[in-house]
Design an enzyme around this catalytic site. Structure first.
Site, PDB file in Angstrom:
ATOM      1  N   ASP A 111      53.450 -14.961  -0.022  1.00 39.42           N
ATOM      2  CA  ASP A 111      54.054 -15.080  -1.454  1.00 39.42           C
ATOM      3  C   ASP A 111      53.816 -13.647  -2.130  1.00 39.42           C
ATOM      4  OD1 ASP A 111      55.081 -16.976  -3.041  1.00 39.42           O
ATOM      5  OD2 ASP A 111      53.215 -17.332  -3.859  1.00 39.42           O
ATOM      6  N   VAL A 166      57.964 -24.269  -0.468  1.00 34.86           N
ATOM      7  CA  VAL A 166      58.252 -25.047   0.754  1.00 34.86           C
ATOM      8  C   VAL A 166      57.201 -25.619   1.214  1.00 34.86           C
ATOM      9  CG1 VAL A 166      60.233 -23.628   1.240  1.00 34.86           C
ATOM     10  CG2 VAL A 166      57.942 -22.647   2.210  1.00 34.86           C
TER      11      VAL A 166
HETATM   12  P1  IMP Z   1      49.702 -15.229  -1.255  1.00 32.01           P
HETATM   13  O1  IMP Z   1      50.126 -15.504  -2.688  1.00 32.01           O
HETATM   14  O2  IMP Z   1      50.646 -14.484  -0.519  1.00 32.01           O
HETATM   15  O3  IMP Z   1      48.389 -14.729  -1.188  1.00 32.01           O
HETATM   16  O4  IMP Z   1      49.940 -16.628  -0.658  1.00 32.01           O
HETATM   17  C1  IMP Z   1      48.723 -17.328  -0.315  1.00 32.01           C
HETATM   18  C2  IMP Z   1      48.867 -18.646   0.463  1.00 32.01           C
HETATM   19  O5  IMP Z   1      49.771 -19.437  -0.367  1.00 32.01           O
HETATM   20  C3  IMP Z   1      49.668 -18.657   1.441  1.00 32.01           C
HETATM   21  O6  IMP Z   1      49.161 -18.282   2.711  1.00 32.01           O
HETATM   22  C4  IMP Z   1      49.971 -20.204   1.874  1.00 32.01           C
HETATM   23  O7  IMP Z   1      49.108 -20.788   2.002  1.00 32.01           O
HETATM   24  C5  IMP Z   1      50.271 -20.649   0.150  1.00 32.01           C
HETATM   25  N1  IMP Z   1      51.641 -20.253  -0.147  1.00 32.01           N
HETATM   26  C6  IMP Z   1      52.375 -19.643  -0.866  1.00 32.01           C
HETATM   27  N2  IMP Z   1      53.561 -20.166  -1.185  1.00 32.01           N
HETATM   28  C7  IMP Z   1      53.775 -21.369  -0.507  1.00 32.01           C
HETATM   29  C8  IMP Z   1      54.674 -22.401  -0.373  1.00 32.01           C
HETATM   30  O8  IMP Z   1      55.835 -22.106  -0.767  1.00 32.01           O
HETATM   31  N3  IMP Z   1      54.476 -23.357   0.273  1.00 32.01           N
HETATM   32  C9  IMP Z   1      53.108 -23.639   0.682  1.00 32.01           C
HETATM   33  N4  IMP Z   1      51.956 -22.813   0.679  1.00 32.01           N
HETATM   34  C10 IMP Z   1      52.529 -21.477  -0.052  1.00 32.01           C
END
Ligand code: IMP
Ligand code: MG
Length: 192
Positions: A111, A166
Protein backbone atom coordinates in the site's frame (compact mmCIF):
# COMPACT_ATOMS: atom_id res chain seq x y z
CA UNK A 1 -13.28 -5.52 16.36
CA UNK A 2 -16.11 -5.33 13.86
CA UNK A 3 -19.59 -5.11 15.20
CA UNK A 4 -20.87 -8.14 13.40
CA UNK A 5 -24.60 -8.20 14.11
CA UNK A 6 -25.45 -10.92 11.70
CA UNK A 7 -24.07 -12.97 8.86
CA UNK A 8 -26.13 -10.77 6.55
CA UNK A 9 -24.36 -7.59 7.70
CA UNK A 10 -21.07 -9.39 7.30
CA UNK A 11 -21.91 -10.33 3.71
CA UNK A 12 -23.36 -6.90 2.88
CA UNK A 13 -20.06 -5.22 3.56
CA UNK A 14 -18.55 -7.03 0.62
CA UNK A 15 -19.24 -4.65 -2.23
CA UNK A 16 -18.09 -6.85 -5.13
CA UNK A 17 -15.64 -9.52 -6.15
CA UNK A 18 -12.55 -7.79 -7.44
CA UNK A 19 -10.44 -10.85 -8.25
CA UNK A 20 -12.01 -14.30 -8.50
CA UNK A 21 -10.65 -17.57 -7.13
CA UNK A 22 -9.90 -18.70 -10.69
CA UNK A 23 -8.00 -15.51 -11.56
CA UNK A 24 -5.95 -15.80 -8.38
CA UNK A 25 -5.17 -19.48 -9.02
CA UNK A 26 -4.01 -18.77 -12.60
CA UNK A 27 -1.82 -15.84 -11.52
CA UNK A 28 -0.27 -17.86 -8.68
CA UNK A 29 0.56 -20.72 -11.06
CA UNK A 30 2.24 -18.23 -13.43
CA UNK A 31 4.18 -16.62 -10.60
CA UNK A 32 5.33 -20.06 -9.42
CA UNK A 33 6.57 -20.88 -12.93
CA UNK A 34 8.36 -17.53 -13.21
CA UNK A 35 10.09 -18.04 -9.86
CA UNK A 36 11.07 -21.60 -10.83
CA UNK A 37 12.56 -20.36 -14.12
CA UNK A 38 14.34 -17.48 -12.42
CA UNK A 39 16.05 -19.63 -9.78
CA UNK A 40 16.52 -22.60 -12.14
CA UNK A 41 17.00 -25.34 -9.52
CA UNK A 42 18.73 -23.12 -6.97
CA UNK A 43 17.27 -23.55 -3.46
CA UNK A 44 15.32 -20.57 -2.15
CA UNK A 45 13.86 -19.36 1.13
CA UNK A 46 10.35 -17.95 0.92
CA UNK A 47 9.72 -15.47 3.73
CA UNK A 48 6.10 -14.61 4.34
CA UNK A 49 5.01 -11.56 6.29
CA UNK A 50 2.23 -12.53 8.68
CA UNK A 51 -0.58 -12.54 8.93
CA UNK A 52 -1.93 -11.37 5.57
CA UNK A 53 0.42 -13.28 3.29
CA UNK A 54 -0.06 -16.78 4.71
CA UNK A 55 -2.76 -17.84 2.23
CA UNK A 56 -0.78 -16.57 -0.76
CA UNK A 57 2.35 -18.25 0.64
CA UNK A 58 0.56 -21.60 0.98
CA UNK A 59 -0.49 -21.56 -2.67
CA UNK A 60 2.68 -20.01 -4.09
CA UNK A 61 5.01 -22.52 -2.42
CA UNK A 62 3.08 -25.35 -4.08
CA UNK A 63 3.40 -23.65 -7.49
CA UNK A 64 7.19 -23.47 -7.20
CA UNK A 65 9.31 -26.46 -8.16
CA UNK A 66 12.78 -25.40 -7.02
CA UNK A 67 13.96 -26.72 -3.62
CA UNK A 68 12.24 -24.39 -1.21
CA UNK A 69 12.22 -23.63 2.49
CA UNK A 70 9.60 -21.45 4.11
CA UNK A 71 9.82 -19.03 7.01
CA UNK A 72 7.53 -16.51 8.63
CA UNK A 73 7.95 -13.16 10.28
CA UNK A 74 5.62 -10.62 11.76
CA UNK A 75 6.36 -6.91 11.31
CA UNK A 76 4.66 -3.66 12.20
CA UNK A 77 5.73 -0.16 11.21
CA UNK A 78 5.15 2.93 13.28
CA UNK A 79 5.29 6.48 11.94
CA UNK A 80 5.16 9.71 13.85
CA UNK A 81 4.46 11.88 10.80
CA UNK A 82 3.96 11.74 7.06
CA UNK A 83 7.61 12.30 6.17
CA UNK A 84 9.20 10.63 9.17
CA UNK A 85 11.53 7.71 8.90
CA UNK A 86 9.85 4.41 9.56
CA UNK A 87 10.86 2.13 12.33
CA UNK A 88 9.84 -1.41 11.80
CA UNK A 89 9.04 -3.48 14.84
CA UNK A 90 9.57 -7.17 14.36
CA UNK A 91 7.05 -8.89 16.58
CA UNK A 92 8.16 -12.32 15.37
CA UNK A 93 11.53 -12.77 13.73
CA UNK A 94 13.02 -15.45 11.49
CA UNK A 95 14.72 -18.34 13.23
CA UNK A 96 17.52 -18.81 10.73
CA UNK A 97 20.58 -16.85 9.66
CA UNK A 98 19.65 -15.89 6.09
CA UNK A 99 23.18 -15.06 4.91
CA UNK A 100 23.46 -18.26 2.85
CA UNK A 101 20.04 -17.96 1.25
CA UNK A 102 18.41 -16.67 -1.89
CA UNK A 103 15.48 -15.01 -0.14
CA UNK A 104 12.10 -14.19 -1.66
CA UNK A 105 9.82 -12.04 0.49
CA UNK A 106 6.18 -13.03 -0.05
CA UNK A 107 3.77 -10.19 0.75
CA UNK A 108 0.01 -9.84 0.46
CA UNK A 109 -0.29 -6.17 -0.47
CA UNK A 110 1.91 -3.12 -0.90
CA UNK A 111 0.00 0.00 0.00
CA UNK A 112 2.17 2.92 1.17
CA UNK A 113 5.06 0.45 0.95
CA UNK A 114 6.46 1.52 4.33
CA UNK A 115 6.27 -1.86 6.05
CA UNK A 116 7.84 -3.78 3.22
CA UNK A 117 10.48 -1.13 2.57
CA UNK A 118 11.62 -1.44 6.18
CA UNK A 119 11.49 -5.24 6.18
CA UNK A 120 13.40 -5.30 2.88
CA UNK A 121 16.17 -3.10 4.27
CA UNK A 122 16.31 -5.08 7.49
CA UNK A 123 16.73 -8.38 5.63
CA UNK A 124 19.17 -6.80 3.15
CA UNK A 125 21.33 -5.87 6.15
CA UNK A 126 21.55 -9.55 7.08
CA UNK A 127 23.43 -10.23 3.82
CA UNK A 128 21.33 -12.80 2.00
CA UNK A 129 22.85 -14.11 -1.25
CA UNK A 130 19.99 -12.39 -3.05
CA UNK A 131 16.73 -10.72 -2.06
CA UNK A 132 13.56 -10.29 -4.08
CA UNK A 133 9.98 -9.28 -3.33
CA UNK A 134 6.84 -10.94 -4.67
CA UNK A 135 3.51 -9.35 -3.82
CA UNK A 136 0.03 -10.57 -4.58
CA UNK A 137 -1.41 -7.05 -4.80
CA UNK A 138 0.07 -3.63 -5.40
CA UNK A 139 -1.57 -0.23 -4.94
CA UNK A 140 1.08 2.01 -6.54
CA UNK A 141 -1.14 5.12 -6.33
CA UNK A 142 -0.86 4.96 -2.53
CA UNK A 143 2.94 4.84 -2.36
CA UNK A 144 4.70 6.91 0.28
CA UNK A 145 6.93 9.64 -1.23
CA UNK A 146 10.04 8.45 0.61
CA UNK A 147 9.53 4.88 -0.55
CA UNK A 148 8.88 5.99 -4.14
CA UNK A 149 12.00 8.19 -4.17
CA UNK A 150 14.14 5.29 -3.00
CA UNK A 151 13.23 3.42 -6.18
CA UNK A 152 11.89 0.52 -4.12
CA UNK A 153 9.57 -1.71 -6.17
CA UNK A 154 8.41 -5.31 -5.93
CA UNK A 155 10.23 -7.65 -8.33
CA UNK A 156 6.94 -9.36 -9.08
CA UNK A 157 3.38 -8.18 -8.57
CA UNK A 158 0.44 -10.42 -9.49
CA UNK A 159 -2.25 -7.74 -9.56
CA UNK A 160 -2.14 -3.95 -9.62
CA UNK A 161 -5.26 -2.45 -8.09
CA UNK A 162 -6.75 1.02 -7.62
CA UNK A 163 -6.94 2.76 -4.27
CA UNK A 164 -9.56 0.44 -2.78
CA UNK A 165 -9.71 -1.37 0.52
CA UNK A 166 -9.78 -5.08 -0.21
CA UNK A 167 -10.34 -8.20 1.86
CA UNK A 168 -10.12 -11.95 1.36
CA UNK A 169 -7.49 -14.54 0.43
CA UNK A 170 -5.63 -13.71 3.64
CA UNK A 171 -6.34 -9.97 3.73
CA UNK A 172 -8.45 -8.71 6.58
CA UNK A 173 -10.55 -5.91 7.91
CA UNK A 174 -10.16 -5.92 11.70
CA UNK A 175 -9.11 -9.60 11.43
CA UNK A 176 -12.26 -10.68 9.56
CA UNK A 177 -12.68 -11.87 5.98
CA UNK A 178 -9.26 -13.55 5.68
CA UNK A 179 -11.06 -16.80 4.84
CA UNK A 180 -12.85 -15.51 1.71
CA UNK A 181 -11.44 -17.56 -1.16
CA UNK A 182 -11.50 -14.52 -3.50
CA UNK A 183 -10.50 -10.86 -3.20
CA UNK A 184 -13.35 -8.44 -2.60
CA UNK A 185 -13.79 -4.72 -2.34
CA UNK A 186 -14.81 -3.92 1.23
CA UNK A 187 -17.43 -1.31 1.84
CA UNK A 188 -18.10 -0.16 5.42
CA UNK A 189 -20.69 2.35 4.09
CA UNK A 190 -23.03 -0.54 3.21
CA UNK A 191 -23.70 -1.36 6.85
CA UNK A 192 -27.32 -1.05 7.82
P1 IMP B 1 1.86 -0.52 3.83
O1 IMP B 1 1.04 0.74 3.85
O2 IMP B 1 2.35 -0.83 2.43
O3 IMP B 1 2.96 -0.49 4.84
O4 IMP B 1 0.86 -1.68 4.20
C1 IMP B 1 0.90 -2.30 5.43
C2 IMP B 1 -0.18 -3.33 5.59
O5 IMP B 1 -1.45 -2.70 5.56
C3 IMP B 1 -0.28 -4.42 4.55
O6 IMP B 1 0.69 -5.43 4.66
C4 IMP B 1 -1.67 -4.94 4.85
O7 IMP B 1 -1.62 -5.82 5.95
C5 IMP B 1 -2.41 -3.66 5.21
N1 IMP B 1 -3.23 -3.19 4.09
C6 IMP B 1 -2.97 -2.20 3.21
N2 IMP B 1 -3.96 -2.07 2.31
C7 IMP B 1 -4.89 -3.01 2.64
C8 IMP B 1 -6.15 -3.41 2.07
O8 IMP B 1 -6.67 -2.87 1.06
N3 IMP B 1 -6.79 -4.43 2.68
C9 IMP B 1 -6.29 -5.08 3.78
N4 IMP B 1 -5.11 -4.76 4.33
C10 IMP B 1 -4.42 -3.73 3.76
MG1 MG C 1 0.83 -7.59 5.17
Amino acid sequence: MLDIQSTQTYQERIRRTLISEEEIAAAVQNAGKEISLLYDGTPILLVSILKGAFVFMADLMRAVDVPCEVAFMCAKSYYSGTFSTGTVKITMDLEQDISGYHVVIVEDIIDTGRTLYDVYNLLKGRNPRSLRVVTLLDKPSRRDARVAQSGFKPDMSLFTIDDLFVVGYGLDCAEYYRNLPYIAEYSPSQEG
